[in-house]
Design an enzyme around this catalytic site. Structure first.
Site, PDB file in Angstrom:
ATOM      1  N   THR A  20      37.005  45.440  38.607  1.00 22.12           N
ATOM      2  CA  THR A  20      36.385  46.526  39.366  1.00 22.12           C
ATOM      3  C   THR A  20      37.387  47.234  40.259  1.00 22.12           C
ATOM      4  OG1 THR A  20      34.243  45.451  39.334  1.00 22.12           O
ATOM      5  CG2 THR A  20      34.608  46.986  41.119  1.00 22.12           C
ATOM      6  N   TYR A  33      30.530  51.559  35.331  1.00 18.81           N
ATOM      7  CA  TYR A  33      31.886  52.053  35.491  1.00 18.81           C
ATOM      8  C   TYR A  33      32.754  51.326  34.488  1.00 18.81           C
ATOM      9  CZ  TYR A  33      32.318  47.684  37.994  1.00 18.81           C
ATOM     10  OH  TYR A  33      32.292  46.364  38.319  1.00 18.81           O
ATOM     11  N   THR A  99      36.694  40.185  39.952  1.00 22.91           N
ATOM     12  CA  THR A  99      36.265  39.119  40.860  1.00 22.91           C
ATOM     13  C   THR A  99      35.446  38.024  40.170  1.00 22.91           C
ATOM     14  OG1 THR A  99      34.291  40.353  41.488  1.00 22.91           O
ATOM     15  CG2 THR A  99      36.250  40.646  42.863  1.00 22.91           C
ATOM     16  N   ASP A 100      34.851  38.340  39.005  1.00 19.91           N
ATOM     17  CA  ASP A 100      33.904  37.385  38.396  1.00 19.91           C
ATOM     18  C   ASP A 100      34.555  36.029  38.111  1.00 19.91           C
ATOM     19  OD1 ASP A 100      32.006  39.341  38.486  1.00 19.91           O
ATOM     20  OD2 ASP A 100      31.943  39.714  36.332  1.00 19.91           O
ATOM     21  N   LYS A 172      33.320  32.761  44.286  1.00 24.88           N
ATOM     22  CA  LYS A 172      32.546  33.988  44.493  1.00 24.88           C
ATOM     23  C   LYS A 172      31.110  33.586  44.786  1.00 24.88           C
ATOM     24  CE  LYS A 172      31.434  38.445  42.382  1.00 24.88           C
ATOM     25  NZ  LYS A 172      31.675  39.404  41.273  1.00 24.88           N
ATOM     26  N   GLU A 288      25.394   7.146  42.847  1.00 21.63           N
ATOM     27  CA  GLU A 288      24.100   7.067  42.141  1.00 21.63           C
ATOM     28  C   GLU A 288      24.287   6.802  40.657  1.00 21.63           C
ATOM     29  OE1 GLU A 288      20.607   9.624  43.220  1.00 21.63           O
ATOM     30  OE2 GLU A 288      22.216  10.811  44.110  1.00 21.63           O
TER      31      GLU A 288
HETATM   32  N1  ASP Z   1      32.889  42.306  36.289  1.00 18.22           N
HETATM   33  C1  ASP Z   1      33.981  42.646  37.174  1.00 18.22           C
HETATM   34  C2  ASP Z   1      35.160  41.757  36.832  1.00 18.22           C
HETATM   35  O1  ASP Z   1      35.146  40.603  37.140  1.00 18.22           O
HETATM   36  C3  ASP Z   1      33.549  42.488  38.596  1.00 18.22           C
HETATM   37  C4  ASP Z   1      34.616  42.716  39.633  1.00 18.22           C
HETATM   38  O2  ASP Z   1      35.790  42.880  39.386  1.00 18.22           O
HETATM   39  O3  ASP Z   1      34.241  42.700  40.843  1.00 18.22           O
HETATM   40  O4  ASP Z   1      36.093  42.234  36.251  1.00 18.22           O
END
Ligand code: ASP
Length: 333
Positions: A20, A33, A99-100, A172, A288
């Site tokens: 992103t 996007y 970020t994923d 995340k 456990e």
């Molecule tokens: N789907 C995107 C990715 O991980 C989300 C992001 O970058 O925030 O590339």
């Protein structure tokens, strides 16, 4: 790749992979996007004062959303970082990434790279064309961390929202919010403030593992739930999984048929690691579940996703015995 050599500033190479942070969309739309559409040079042009922080060079490793990251991209990235880090005219490396799955790439690099030079990953929750996109601020903070001498020897660092996280702990936590990255158990390593970069604590130990050959072995994560049966365990084994990570309930637990199927898998040589679907707290041995009897490994503070990365690297490195796998998990705590 030429890093401006006349500069007295730290020389930093930016390796772009997409995400992103490099996404483009109509600024007024909240919708879709294209991840990775904008080159890193263009992103950096929106960062005020970047050239006063570092001499910067750019390379593209991939231009994809991180949901599509593969171990082939991990290998390409790790190789390139190792080559760059060995160069005298490179002081640090900054990786832009979606970020994923950033936490998984960060941990793979953390386990398999040995450079003492700063390696920092940044991303963004809003595309570069959004109103108040967070990419430029994250790039600037990432550059500041990469340029800082205190960032040496800390492994792979993840920097978003002015917060510095270690690769083993970061995750995340929010689908949408800019403060999404957290280190739930131990807290962040430090912050980027108006005064500069401040570290609060040391990161977790590195595993001192070599970059293993590609492709990495299949390791499946199985998410436990009420009323679970052995179906998914059997499917993973039938698909050729060499390892299984249980995202268990509570203390890495699961319904009896699941534990029995996992013990059977362990007896046949499949590595079984018990992690937890709980976001906080360690999974410890023999509380456990009787790990000694079943031949299981307890994940400690590794989340299921981190446990999978570590197990893949260990299996690919020929470390397959439960005792040796447990020792590696303990060493990286
Ligand atoms: N789907 C995107 C990715 O991980 C989300 C992001 O970058 O925030 O590339």
């Amino acid at each position: 790749m030429t890093v401006p050599s006349s500069s007295p500033l730290p020389r930093i190479v930016i390796l772009a992979t997409g995400g992103t942070i490099a996404g483009a969309a109509d600024a007024r739309s909240k919708g879709g996007y294209n991840a990775g559409a904008v080159p890193a040079e263009t992103l950096m042009a929106a960062v005020p004062g970047a050239t006063e922080i570092a001499g910067i060079a750019f390379e593209t490793v991939a231009a994809i959303g991180s949901q599509d990251i593969t171990d082939a991209v991990w290998h390409a990235l790790a190789h390139r970082i190792a080559v760059l880090a060995a160069r005298e005219d490179v002081d640090a490396i900054l990786v832009t990434h979606g970020t994923d799955t950033m936490e998984e790439t960060a941990y793979f690099l953390h386990l398999t790279l040995s450079t003492q030079k700063p390696v920092v990953m940044v991303g963004a929750m809003r595309p570069s064309t959004a109103l108040s996109g967070d990419g430029p601020a994250n790039l600037r903070a990432g550059l500041m961390v990469a340029a800082h001498p205190d960032s040496r020897g800390r492994g792979i660092l993840v920097v978003l929202n002015d917060t510095i996280h270690g690769a083993r702990d970061v995750t995340k936590t929010s689908t949408t919010q800019v403060e999404t990255f957290q280190s739930p158990n131990l807290g962040p390593l430090g912050y980027v403030t108006a005064n500069g970069v401040a570290f609060l604590r040391a990161p977790g130990a590195r595993a001192a593992l070599q970059l293993p050959p590609a492709p990495l072995p299949r390791v499946s994560i199985l998410y436990a739930h009420a009323g679970m049966d052995a179906l998914l365990v059997e499917a993973a084994i039938a698909a050729g999984a060499r390892g299984v990570v249980l995202a268990g309930v509570g203390d890495g637990n699961a319904a009896r048929p699941v534990l029995e199927a996992l013990a059977e898998a362990a007896r046949s040589g499949v590595a079984v690691v018990r992690a937890s679907r709980c976001p906080l707290g360690p999974v410890l041995r023999n509380i456990e579940v009787s790990d000694d009897a079943a031949g299981f490994v307890a994940a400690g503070l590794h989340s299921p996703a981190k446990a999978r990365v570590l197990l893949q690297v260990l299996l690919a490195s020929g470390i397959t015995a439960p005792d040796a796998i447990q020792a590696a998990f303990d060493r990286t705590e």
